[in-house]
Write a protein that holds these residues in place. Structure first.
Motif, mmCIF file in Angstrom:
data_model
loop_
_atom_site.group_PDB
_atom_site.id
_atom_site.type_symbol
_atom_site.label_atom_id
_atom_site.label_comp_id
_atom_site.label_asym_id
_atom_site.label_seq_id
_atom_site.Cartn_x
_atom_site.Cartn_y
_atom_site.Cartn_z
ATOM 1 N N ILE A 58 0.839 -1.202 0.000
ATOM 2 C CA ILE A 58 0.000 0.000 0.000
ATOM 3 C C ILE A 58 0.873 1.250 0.000
ATOM 4 C CG2 ILE A 58 -1.615 1.357 1.396
ATOM 5 C CD1 ILE A 58 -2.912 -1.316 2.205
ATOM 6 N N SER A 59 1.911 1.258 0.828
ATOM 7 C CA SER A 59 2.808 2.420 0.880
ATOM 8 C C SER A 59 3.478 2.657 -0.469
ATOM 9 C CB SER A 59 3.878 2.223 1.950
ATOM 10 O OG SER A 59 3.311 2.194 3.221
ATOM 11 N N GLN A 60 3.946 1.586 -1.093
ATOM 12 C CA GLN A 60 4.596 1.719 -2.402
ATOM 13 C C GLN A 60 3.609 2.222 -3.444
ATOM 14 O OE1 GLN A 60 7.895 1.392 -3.078
ATOM 15 N NE2 GLN A 60 7.344 2.216 -5.057
ATOM 16 N N THR A 61 2.389 1.719 -3.411
ATOM 17 C CA THR A 61 1.369 2.155 -4.361
ATOM 18 C C THR A 61 1.056 3.635 -4.173
ATOM 19 O OG1 THR A 61 0.407 -0.061 -4.395
ATOM 20 C CG2 THR A 61 -0.975 1.740 -5.200
ATOM 21 N N ILE A 62 0.943 4.063 -2.923
ATOM 22 C CA ILE A 62 0.669 5.479 -2.641
ATOM 23 C C ILE A 62 1.817 6.343 -3.149
ATOM 24 C CG2 ILE A 62 0.493 7.169 -0.772
ATOM 25 C CD1 ILE A 62 -1.182 5.067 0.752
ATOM 26 N N ASN A 63 3.047 5.919 -2.899
ATOM 27 C CA ASN A 63 4.201 6.683 -3.375
ATOM 28 C C ASN A 63 4.233 6.748 -4.899
ATOM 29 O OD1 ASN A 63 5.208 7.359 -0.849
ATOM 30 N ND2 ASN A 63 6.471 5.532 -0.716
ATOM 31 N N ASP A 64 3.939 5.629 -5.548
ATOM 32 C CA ASP A 64 3.914 5.608 -7.015
ATOM 33 C C ASP A 64 2.848 6.559 -7.557
ATOM 34 O OD1 ASP A 64 5.937 3.747 -6.958
ATOM 35 O OD2 ASP A 64 4.642 2.024 -7.435
ATOM 36 N N LEU A 65 1.656 6.517 -6.955
ATOM 37 C CA LEU A 65 0.573 7.394 -7.396
ATOM 38 C C LEU A 65 0.925 8.859 -7.159
ATOM 39 C CD1 LEU A 65 -2.556 5.412 -6.178
ATOM 40 C CD2 LEU A 65 -1.840 5.795 -8.542
ATOM 41 N N LYS A 66 1.572 9.132 -6.027
ATOM 42 C CA LYS A 66 1.985 10.502 -5.715
ATOM 43 C C LYS A 66 2.984 10.998 -6.763
ATOM 44 C CE LYS A 66 4.214 13.203 -2.083
ATOM 45 N NZ LYS A 66 4.871 13.158 -0.775
ATOM 46 N N ASN A 67 3.968 10.161 -7.081
ATOM 47 C CA ASN A 67 4.970 10.550 -8.074
ATOM 48 C C ASN A 67 4.347 10.753 -9.449
ATOM 49 O OD1 ASN A 67 7.004 10.454 -6.159
ATOM 50 N ND2 ASN A 67 7.576 8.358 -6.641
ATOM 51 N N GLU A 68 3.451 9.864 -9.824
ATOM 52 C CA GLU A 68 2.798 9.985 -11.131
ATOM 53 C C GLU A 68 1.936 11.243 -11.201
ATOM 54 O OE1 GLU A 68 0.686 6.426 -12.230
ATOM 55 O OE2 GLU A 68 2.431 5.167 -11.797
ATOM 56 N N SER A 69 1.230 11.547 -10.110
ATOM 57 C CA SER A 69 0.378 12.736 -10.119
ATOM 58 C C SER A 69 1.220 14.004 -10.155
ATOM 59 C CB SER A 69 -0.571 12.746 -8.916
ATOM 60 O OG SER A 69 0.146 12.839 -7.709
ATOM 61 N N GLN A 70 2.358 14.014 -9.461
ATOM 62 C CA GLN A 70 3.241 15.176 -9.502
ATOM 63 C C GLN A 70 3.816 15.362 -10.909
ATOM 64 O OE1 GLN A 70 5.998 14.364 -6.338
ATOM 65 N NE2 GLN A 70 4.759 15.423 -4.808
ATOM 66 N N GLN A 71 4.173 14.263 -11.547
ATOM 67 C CA GLN A 71 4.698 14.337 -12.910
ATOM 68 C C GLN A 71 3.618 14.846 -13.862
ATOM 69 O OE1 GLN A 71 6.078 10.609 -14.463
ATOM 70 N NE2 GLN A 71 7.054 11.542 -16.225
ATOM 71 N N LEU A 72 2.403 14.344 -13.698
ATOM 72 C CA LEU A 72 1.291 14.781 -14.543
ATOM 73 C C LEU A 72 1.007 16.257 -14.325
ATOM 74 C CD1 LEU A 72 -0.932 14.052 -16.547
ATOM 75 C CD2 LEU A 72 -2.350 13.389 -14.604
ATOM 76 N N LEU A 73 1.042 16.692 -13.079
ATOM 77 C CA LEU A 73 0.821 18.107 -12.781
ATOM 78 C C LEU A 73 1.907 18.970 -13.408
ATOM 79 C CD1 LEU A 73 -0.855 20.206 -11.280
ATOM 80 C CD2 LEU A 73 0.543 19.776 -9.263
ATOM 81 N N GLY A 74 3.158 18.522 -13.322
ATOM 82 C CA GLY A 74 4.258 19.256 -13.958
ATOM 83 C C GLY A 74 4.072 19.361 -15.451
#
Length: 98
Positions: A58-74
């Protein structure tokens, strides 16, 4: 989530089966109680290991989603800046000269 329910169901079934097997086995009461305690300890350790693994996933999935959303926002910010620049260029091109 479905896999978690299946895993918990299997672990629960194993625990119930172990307890019933011990209770119906011909043994002295103190031996039976010791077996129950041992099996309970094993089950608790197994559940802790499973919950730790699940927590890590779950922690890894949350981190992956966070990174992907930050990249998408950028990427979105870059596209917006480019479109604003294009709009400014069009505005300057269509600006009347005096």
């Amino acid at each position: 989530m479905k896999n978690n329910n299946i895993a918990l169901g299997i672990l629960g079934g194993l625990a119930v089966g172990a307890v019933l097997g011990i209770l119906f086995a011909p043994a002295k009461g103190c031996e039976t109680r010791k077996k129950i305690v041992d099996k309970s300890t094993d089950l608790a350790e197994s559940l802790k290991d499973s919950s730790d693994k699940l927590s890590n996933v779950i922690s890894q999935t949350i981190n992956d989603l966070k990174n992907e959303s930050q990249q998408l926002l950028g990427n979105t910010k870059e596209v917006i800046k480019a479109e604003i620049a294009n709009a400014d260029n069009l505005k300057n091109i269509n600006k009347p000269t005096l």
